[in-house]
Motif scaffolding. Sequence first.
Motif, PDB file in Angstrom:
ATOM      1  N   LEU A 137       0.909  -1.411  -0.146  1.00 14.43           N
ATOM      2  CA  LEU A 137       0.087   0.182   0.010  1.00 14.43           C
ATOM      3  C   LEU A 137       0.855   1.444  -0.262  1.00 14.43           C
ATOM      4  CD1 LEU A 137      -2.562  -0.984   2.834  1.00 14.43           C
ATOM      5  CD2 LEU A 137      -2.904  -1.108   0.351  1.00 14.43           C
ATOM      6  N   HIS A 138       2.034   1.290   0.334  1.00 14.06           N
ATOM      7  CA  HIS A 138       2.937   2.262   0.614  1.00 14.06           C
ATOM      8  C   HIS A 138       3.378   3.467  -0.581  1.00 14.06           C
ATOM      9  CE1 HIS A 138       5.698  -0.756  -0.700  1.00 14.06           C
ATOM     10  NE2 HIS A 138       6.568   0.220  -0.631  1.00 14.06           N
ATOM     11  N   TYR A 139       3.080   2.628  -1.730  1.00 14.08           N
ATOM     12  CA  TYR A 139       3.424   3.612  -3.096  1.00 14.08           C
ATOM     13  C   TYR A 139       2.411   4.071  -4.016  1.00 14.08           C
ATOM     14  CZ  TYR A 139       3.241  -1.084  -5.210  1.00 14.08           C
ATOM     15  OH  TYR A 139       2.889  -2.373  -5.962  1.00 14.08           O
ATOM     16  N   LEU A 140       0.944   3.764  -3.460  1.00 14.47           N
ATOM     17  CA  LEU A 140      -0.161   4.370  -3.970  1.00 14.47           C
ATOM     18  C   LEU A 140      -0.834   5.479  -3.212  1.00 14.47           C
ATOM     19  CD1 LEU A 140      -1.932   1.171  -5.245  1.00 14.47           C
ATOM     20  CD2 LEU A 140      -0.649   2.731  -6.612  1.00 14.47           C
ATOM     21  N   ALA A 141      -1.235   6.402  -3.692  1.00 14.05           N
ATOM     22  CA  ALA A 141      -1.959   7.454  -2.766  1.00 14.05           C
ATOM     23  C   ALA A 141      -3.201   6.972  -2.092  1.00 14.05           C
ATOM     24  CB  ALA A 141      -2.444   8.526  -3.796  1.00 14.05           C
ATOM     25  N   ALA A 148      -3.505   5.402   6.615  1.00 15.35           N
ATOM     26  CA  ALA A 148      -3.168   6.530   7.538  1.00 15.35           C
ATOM     27  C   ALA A 148      -4.484   6.356   8.499  1.00 15.35           C
ATOM     28  CB  ALA A 148      -3.250   7.772   6.803  1.00 15.35           C
ATOM     29  N   PHE A 149      -5.564   5.808   8.260  1.00 16.28           N
ATOM     30  CA  PHE A 149      -6.626   5.792   9.149  1.00 16.28           C
ATOM     31  C   PHE A 149      -6.992   4.298   9.497  1.00 16.28           C
ATOM     32  CE2 PHE A 149      -6.674   9.754   6.732  1.00 16.28           C
ATOM     33  CZ  PHE A 149      -6.960  10.592   7.705  1.00 16.28           C
ATOM     34  N   ILE A 172       8.790   5.407  -0.831  1.00 12.48           N
ATOM     35  CA  ILE A 172       9.318   5.667   0.160  1.00 12.48           C
ATOM     36  C   ILE A 172       9.466   3.879   0.933  1.00 12.48           C
ATOM     37  CG2 ILE A 172       8.468   5.705   2.805  1.00 12.48           C
ATOM     38  CD1 ILE A 172       6.560   8.112   1.982  1.00 12.48           C
ATOM     39  N   THR A 173      10.781   4.071   1.341  1.00 17.81           N
ATOM     40  CA  THR A 173      11.313   2.476   1.622  1.00 17.81           C
ATOM     41  C   THR A 173      11.881   2.184   3.278  1.00 17.81           C
ATOM     42  OG1 THR A 173      13.570   2.981   0.751  1.00 17.81           O
ATOM     43  CG2 THR A 173      11.868   1.871  -0.808  1.00 17.81           C
ATOM     44  N   ASP A 174      11.619   3.614   3.966  1.00 11.94           N
ATOM     45  CA  ASP A 174      12.071   3.640   5.345  1.00 11.94           C
ATOM     46  C   ASP A 174      10.848   3.676   6.227  1.00 11.94           C
ATOM     47  OD1 ASP A 174      12.740   5.534   7.719  1.00 11.94           O
ATOM     48  OD2 ASP A 174      14.588   4.372   7.039  1.00 11.94           O
ATOM     49  N   THR A 175      10.754   2.888   7.214  1.00 13.21           N
ATOM     50  CA  THR A 175       9.427   2.798   8.050  1.00 13.21           C
ATOM     51  C   THR A 175       9.154   4.119   8.813  1.00 13.21           C
ATOM     52  OG1 THR A 175       9.738   0.286   8.374  1.00 13.21           O
ATOM     53  CG2 THR A 175       8.324   1.566   9.904  1.00 13.21           C
ATOM     54  N   ALA A 176      10.243   4.490   9.317  1.00 14.72           N
ATOM     55  CA  ALA A 176      10.088   6.005  10.038  1.00 14.72           C
ATOM     56  C   ALA A 176       9.536   6.993   9.041  1.00 14.72           C
ATOM     57  CB  ALA A 176      11.322   6.631  10.714  1.00 14.72           C
ATOM     58  N   VAL A 177      10.147   7.198   7.898  1.00 15.43           N
ATOM     59  CA  VAL A 177       9.523   8.130   6.867  1.00 15.43           C
ATOM     60  C   VAL A 177       8.241   8.023   6.465  1.00 15.43           C
ATOM     61  CG1 VAL A 177      10.015   9.053   4.667  1.00 15.43           C
ATOM     62  CG2 VAL A 177      11.919   8.324   5.845  1.00 15.43           C
ATOM     63  N   LEU A 178       7.761   6.596   6.329  1.00 13.74           N
ATOM     64  CA  LEU A 178       6.547   6.341   5.691  1.00 13.74           C
ATOM     65  C   LEU A 178       5.542   6.553   7.025  1.00 13.74           C
ATOM     66  CD1 LEU A 178       4.335   5.159   4.446  1.00 13.74           C
ATOM     67  CD2 LEU A 178       4.948   2.855   5.023  1.00 13.74           C
ATOM     68  N   GLU A 179       5.936   6.424   8.449  1.00 19.38           N
ATOM     69  CA  GLU A 179       5.157   6.945   9.511  1.00 19.38           C
ATOM     70  C   GLU A 179       4.703   8.172   9.463  1.00 19.38           C
ATOM     71  OE1 GLU A 179       7.142   4.914  12.589  1.00 19.38           O
ATOM     72  OE2 GLU A 179       6.075   2.860  12.505  1.00 19.38           O
ATOM     73  N   GLU A 181       4.766  10.260   6.988  1.00 19.99           N
ATOM     74  CA  GLU A 181       4.000  10.717   6.036  1.00 19.99           C
ATOM     75  C   GLU A 181       2.414  10.305   6.144  1.00 19.99           C
ATOM     76  OE1 GLU A 181       3.396  10.485   1.254  1.00 19.99           O
ATOM     77  OE2 GLU A 181       5.445  10.762   2.308  1.00 19.99           O
ATOM     78  N   LEU A 182       2.277   9.158   6.954  1.00 19.66           N
ATOM     79  CA  LEU A 182       0.947   8.858   7.364  1.00 19.66           C
ATOM     80  C   LEU A 182       0.159   9.995   8.172  1.00 19.66           C
ATOM     81  CD1 LEU A 182       1.363   5.008   7.426  1.00 19.66           C
ATOM     82  CD2 LEU A 182       0.328   6.355   5.735  1.00 19.66           C
TER      83      LEU A 182
END
Length: 255
Positions: A137-141, A148-149, A172-179, A181-182
């Motif tokens: 899910l991380h690379y699709l809007a 996020a919800f 995004i391939t880094d968990t902290a960066v993804l968190e 962004e969410l």
Amino acid sequence: MSGKANISESLAKGLLILDLFGIEDAGFTLSEIAARVGISKTSAHRYVTTYCEQGYLARDPRSGLYRLGVRTLALAQSMIEQSELVRLLRPLVDEAAARHGLHIDVGILANDAIYLIYRRDSVDTHAFRSFSYASALHYLAAGKAAMAFIEPRALAELMARLELVAKTDRTITDTAVLEAELGQVRELGYARNNEESLPGLIAIGAPLFSLRTGAVVGAVSFDSSTATYSMQEFERLFAGYLVELAKKISAVVSL
């Protein structure tokens, strides 16, 4: 007799094979299919040969890769066209697509993936290979909008399972960066995809909620090309319309 005893394990494994495939995938070798489903190559060969003979899968003779066959695609299209949910949301999406001239996808969240249930293409995105379902899910809007919800505990479990595969150099391939962004998605009410799934493709996605339970159930996204809009311009022009459309579709989803 228990429900488990009534289950056909052979059929279940065969369905797992079909569940591997989606338009976003480039195809699978026999070895990859066997490994992902957890069966021997001999068993996998029997399954895929049967599926190919019946038209549910097709094998590329040059690459040896297996992909969805025309019979599976026709069946999926027929199911979508006859869906009561699609019948209700279609006029909302069609009207928005006609007004804004955009590519619009509506997806439902299930089993760590988002499944497309309705799409309106645009001339701007015909050259792009869009998803039918996405298990990452991380690379699709739409995927990030739904993620996020998700309830915090369930989201943490999903993040632990999620493999952050790079689709482009912007994924995004880094968990902290993804968190992080969410967190921004929760503040804005929508997510961004700035060429993270395909070079030249941008998108914004907003979550869909069940009005009865308050749980996130999917997402809707607007897509365009960088040849038409910059990411900033796309957000400025269409984010408000996207969020309003998501509210209307959520009401339909909740019926």
